[in-house]
Design a protein around this motif. Structure first.
Motif, PDB file in Angstrom:
ATOM      1  N   ASN A   1       0.870  -1.284  -0.011  1.00 15.36           N
ATOM      2  CA  ASN A   1       0.139   0.166  -0.177  1.00 15.36           C
ATOM      3  C   ASN A   1       1.052   1.141  -0.132  1.00 15.36           C
ATOM      4  N   THR A   2       0.840   2.089  -1.237  1.00 16.23           N
ATOM      5  CA  THR A   2       1.730   2.941  -0.964  1.00 16.23           C
ATOM      6  C   THR A   2       1.615   4.208  -0.071  1.00 16.23           C
TER       7      THR A   2
ATOM      8  N   TYR B   1       6.009   1.380   3.600  1.00 14.06           N
ATOM      9  CA  TYR B   1       6.204   1.523   2.221  1.00 14.06           C
ATOM     10  C   TYR B   1       7.014   2.867   1.525  1.00 14.06           C
ATOM     11  N   TYR B   2       6.347   4.009   2.031  1.00 15.26           N
ATOM     12  CA  TYR B   2       6.788   5.236   1.415  1.00 15.26           C
ATOM     13  C   TYR B   2       8.137   5.622   2.099  1.00 15.26           C
ATOM     14  N   LYS B   3       8.369   4.794   3.186  1.00 19.69           N
ATOM     15  CA  LYS B   3       9.989   5.026   3.619  1.00 19.69           C
ATOM     16  C   LYS B   3      11.034   4.784   2.559  1.00 19.69           C
ATOM     17  N   TRP B   4      10.678   3.966   1.683  1.00 23.67           N
ATOM     18  CA  TRP B   4      11.486   3.646   0.811  1.00 23.67           C
ATOM     19  C   TRP B   4      11.260   4.386  -0.692  1.00 23.67           C
ATOM     20  N   THR B   5      10.144   4.826  -0.731  1.00 24.81           N
ATOM     21  CA  THR B   5       9.870   5.836  -1.824  1.00 24.81           C
ATOM     22  C   THR B   5      10.907   7.268  -1.476  1.00 24.81           C
TER      23      THR B   5
ATOM     24  N   TRP C   1       8.060   2.434  -8.538  1.00 20.66           N
ATOM     25  CA  TRP C   1       8.940   1.316  -7.832  1.00 20.66           C
ATOM     26  C   TRP C   1       8.367   0.086  -7.337  1.00 20.66           C
ATOM     27  N   TYR C   2       6.969  -0.034  -7.319  1.00 21.76           N
ATOM     28  CA  TYR C   2       6.143  -0.848  -6.356  1.00 21.76           C
ATOM     29  C   TYR C   2       6.434  -2.346  -6.778  1.00 21.76           C
TER      30      TYR C   2
ATOM     31  N   HIS D   1       3.450   6.499 -17.022  1.00 25.11           N
ATOM     32  CA  HIS D   1       4.051   5.592 -15.912  1.00 25.11           C
ATOM     33  C   HIS D   1       5.322   4.578 -16.299  1.00 25.11           C
ATOM     34  N   LEU D   2       5.210   4.098 -17.598  1.00 24.00           N
ATOM     35  CA  LEU D   2       6.216   3.099 -18.179  1.00 24.00           C
ATOM     36  C   LEU D   2       7.642   4.042 -18.159  1.00 24.00           C
ATOM     37  N   LEU D   3       7.547   5.201 -18.709  1.00 18.83           N
ATOM     38  CA  LEU D   3       8.775   5.721 -18.615  1.00 18.83           C
ATOM     39  C   LEU D   3       9.396   6.349 -17.323  1.00 18.83           C
ATOM     40  N   TYR D   4       8.593   6.623 -16.680  1.00 23.87           N
ATOM     41  CA  TYR D   4       8.991   6.948 -15.016  1.00 23.87           C
ATOM     42  C   TYR D   4       9.471   5.730 -14.323  1.00 23.87           C
ATOM     43  N   SER D   5       8.617   4.673 -14.541  1.00 27.31           N
ATOM     44  CA  SER D   5       9.293   3.488 -13.826  1.00 27.31           C
ATOM     45  C   SER D   5      10.546   2.838 -14.317  1.00 27.31           C
TER      46      SER D   5
END
Length: 804
Positions: free
Chosen positions: A127-128, A133-137, A504-505, A543-547
């Protein structure tokens, strides 16, 4: 045993069994081949799933289940992309905290997905909005910052005066906010940016490494927009500085009859005292500010502009003085914010020149441009171009570039349409950006040991009138100390965009409970890259470009072991309403999957979603189609009543069995799910035609059908007395030799008229075929008392007996 097929009696039963037995939990045996199947994780909205969601989920569930039966260790996960504007807007409207809204929405989505029987490993759910999870974001953002790839810059944004929020270009329609209809203006705002342009070449070139469908590759390449050309300086009379332009066609310089700069170009304000119509230019700029970049450049519209009265430019190749105009079709964010206009060979320039009666000079032979229309020539010979005359376009490009370089007024340049990624939102419901601002030290990263930087609780999460994030009002949270010098500092109050968590999920799915890293090295080395990623075409660009950008950065830092995140990427078509229009509440054509499951069962919905049409194309929903798929499953259920005890295939169906295994196996892999199901329907028809089915044939059918309809197949497996579960079995294997028919039906004709059909072996001689044909009653009657003149035999097709 229930005589009638009742999904209500079996589907929840099997879902509970799978959960109890941890049927789809990822294995720990890394000696097995791995398969990482990925679907785009959903945004958990208040409306819950619609019938479009199950289409990609079922497709990859089929592939994942098939891979398990083939002996693979399968990772098929699910999670939630839960930060962002939709939830925040709902929360504001209904006065419910976004955290509460998100929790309820996720609970509803989870119930719906489990009711569909997907083989997700729920232990890996992410869950974003979870701080773990968002610690690593945040951690990944800090790595980008430390490498100079995250920076802050003044940027113009589309500002909705009603929503009080920045909008993407696509959210601005006709100068107003698509959501509320409020006026949109251009507003300069200090924004966090990610330097994705540093990876522009890799993002194009590395597409050669991956198995993406062609239209996805094309969308990536077009968005990046790499073009090779030249930057050229045009002198401004009486001024020391030059007006620099980028062009992919330096060979057409002799055809440049005017210049156009963006309404926002700094030249205008720098020389405002010398520009006689400065007020007109500013008025035009204000009108342009109400349009999105998309409206300014992509939409077909009448050209508008204002000539700058007081500044001109000198064409460097012929010394001619030419006017400078401003027009909204030129953007400051592309190239240099200025263009040379060659109306004879560019459609926009042609339209502009015709509107304002500007000169048009043909420089590549191709027609009378002044009387017809512009000539878009990428080949041909140069004309009206002095030392370039007579050269082909390709040669002229080389010569003019040499000439410009020698004169010191131009040079070769690679340009991109791609801009750096605006990575901040002035809203509450997003990941806090882990940066503080110190007057002495500037922007300083929060120490990694202090992550996650938690999103604080706020009483008011509504957007502010001044365009700042609601976090800006939280003095106790904002006021802090500088990690470098210990002095007074302020926290960054912008939050990350929704794209952050989804970039990066897939990596977190690999090792979701790791508290020491976003994923462990050994796990990453085993599972990467994602073997098969499916999602909507609308996400195959940004999305594809960013990831891919984030992954490439992590690869360069030695944090992941593959240069590309996804080995294979496919996309699915949309499911439309029965009226062949996009489903929406306003159109009254939305279909709720819960209703379909309640009436027909999850297996019927899964089967119909795969049978509705070609997977990559849009298809209209049909309630009659749903009923047809339910009738098919009813027929499969009733086969249990004609099952014999033999384990082998019957002689007369052996070829059909091997053909069906081959067809279904191949069609699943090429995402031709509709034709795979059609093949199984045909096989079921054959069983009923014969009037019986061996146990071996029934087991093979259940294995082939299981990935599509897992509940009914598990129940029937148990009913016929088989031990274990279908999900623990092995995928059927066909023998190529046994897929080939050894008999064929041919037409028997008398004087060209068909009298009968005859089944023969493919290796039978003509004499044997003739003998068999003449023994048929209808042929005997036709031959009675007549002389056979000759016999024409086309092997495997017809036998024609000519009589007199």
């Amino acid at each position: 045993m229930s005589e009638f097929y009742s999904p209500k009696d079996i589907e929840q039963k099997w879902q509970e069994i799978w959960e109890k037995e941890e049927a789809f939990k990822v294995g720990t045996d890394k000696s097995k081949p791995k398969f990482f199947a990925l679907v785009e994780f959903p945004y958990p909205s208040g409306q819950g799933l619609h019938v479009g969601h199950p289409r990609p989920y079922t497709a990859l569930d089929i592939i994942a289940r098939k891979r398990r039966l083939e002996g693979y260790n399968v990772l098929y996960p699910m999670g939630w992309d839960a930060f962002g504007l939709p939830t925040e807007n709902y929360a504001i409207k209904n006065h419910i905290h976004p955290k509460i809204v998100t929790k309820k929405n996720i609970e509803h989505f989870t119930e719906q997905l489990k009711a569909l029987g997907y083989s997700f490993d729920w232990d890996r759910e992410i869950n974003t909005t979870d701080p773990n999870y968002y610690k690593w974001t945040q951690w990944i953002f800090l790595q980008l910052f430390k490498k100079g790839l995250a920076y802050k810059s003044e940027m113009p944004i589309n500002w909705c005066t009603s929503c009080k929020v920045g909008l993407a270009n696509e959210e601005v329609v006709g100068g107003v906010c698509e959501r509320c209809g409020g006026e949109v203006v251009r507003k300069v705002k200090s924004q966090w940016m990610l330097k994705i342009t540093e990876y522009a070449d890799k993002l194009i070139d590395d597409l050669d490494m991956v198995d993406y469908i062609e239209k996805i590759k094309v969308s990536q390449v077009n968005w990046i927009g790499r073009s090779v050309g030249a930057e050229v300086d045009f002198k401004i009379p009486g001024k020391e500085e030059n007006l620099r332009i980028f062009t992919t066609r330096p060979d057409t310089l002799f055809g440049a009859t005017y210049m156009v700069i963006s309404p926002e170009h700094p030249l205008i304000d720098k020389y405002k005292d010398e520009i006689k119509n400065y007020t007109d230019l500013i008025n035009y700029r204000e009108q342009a500010a109400k349009k999105s970049d998309f409206e300014r450049t992509e939409l077909v519209k009448e050209k508008t502009g204002v000539v700058i009265n007081g500044l001109t430019a000198i064409n460097p190749v012929n010394g001619k003085e030419i006017p400078i105009w401003i027009s909204d079709y030129v953007l400051m964010t592309y190239g240099t914010g200025a263009i040379m206009a060659v109306p004879a060979h560019d459609e926009r320039d042609w339209d502009f020149a015709k509107k304002f009666n500007l000169p048009i000079i043909e420089v590549v032979a191709g027609g009378n441009v002044n009387e017809a229309a512009f000539t878009n020539t990428s080949t041909g010979k140069l004309v009206n171009s002095e030392f370039l005359n007579g050269l082909e376009v390709a040669d002229a490009k080389i010569k003019i570039l040499e000439w410009l370089t020698e004169k010191g007024i131009g040079y070769k340049k690679v340009n991109y349409k791609l801009r750096d990624w605006v990575f901040s939102r002035q809203r509450y419901w997003g990941e806090p950006i882990p940066i503080v601002h110190c007057e002495k030290c500037g922007y300083v990263p929060v120490p990694e040991s202090e992550l996650p930087l938690m999103l604080p609780e706020v009483e008011s999460y509504e957007p502010t009138d001044n365009g700042e994030s609601p976090l800006a009002a939280m003095t106790d949270w904002v006021e802090t100390t500088c990690p470098h010098c210990g002095g007074h500092a302020h926290r960054e109050t912008d939050t990350m965009p929704q794209w952050a968590g989804s970039s990066w999920y897939y990596l977190r799915y690999i090792d979701p409970h790791n508290s020491e890293a976003f994923a462990g090295k050994e796990e990453l080395e085993y599972w990467l890259p994602v073997d098969w990623y499916n999602g909507g075409m609308e996400h195959t660009t940004l999305h594809l470009l960013y990831s891919r950008f984030w992954h490439k950065f992590l690869y360069d830092q030695g944090l992941v072991n593959t240069p590309e995140p996804y080995k294979k990427r496919t996309s699915h078509g949309m499911i439309l309403g029965e009226n062949n229009e996009k489903m929406s509440k306003s159109r009254g054509n939305v279909v709720n999957p819960d209703d379909i499951i309640g009436e027909f069962g999850a297996d019927t919905l899964r089967t119909y979603e795969m049978f509705i049409g070609a997977f990559d194309l849009s298809a209209a929903w049909s309630n009659e189609g749903v009923k047809g798929c339910r009738r098919f499953l009813d027929r499969v259920w009733k086969l249990k009543d004609i099952v014999t005890s033999e384990e082998a295939y019957s002689d007369n169906l052996e070829t059909k069995m091997h053909q069906t295994i081959k067809k279904v196996t191949s069609d699943f892999e090429s995402m031709k799910f509709n034709t795979a199901i059609a093949a199984m329907m045909s096989l079921v028809n054959e069983f009923y035609r014969v009037g019986s089915i061996t146990k071996g044939e029934f087991k093979t059918l259940l294995l082939l059908l299981n990935p599509v309809a897992p509940h009914i197949t598990e129940e029937l497996w148990q009913i016929i007395g088989e031990k274990g579960r279908v999900y623990q079995e092995t995928w059927p294997v066909y023998e190529e030799a046994k897929t080939i028919e050894n008999t064929v039906e041919i037409a028997v004709q008398i004087n060209g008229k068909v009298k009968a059909n005859l089944t023969i072996s493919l290796d039978e001689k003509q004499e044997e075929v003739e003998t068999k044909a003449k023994e048929l009653d209808s042929v005997k009657a036709a031959l009675n008392g007549k002389n056979v003149m000759k016999v024409i035999y086309v092997p495997g097709r017809i036998l024609n007996i000519v009589v007199k």
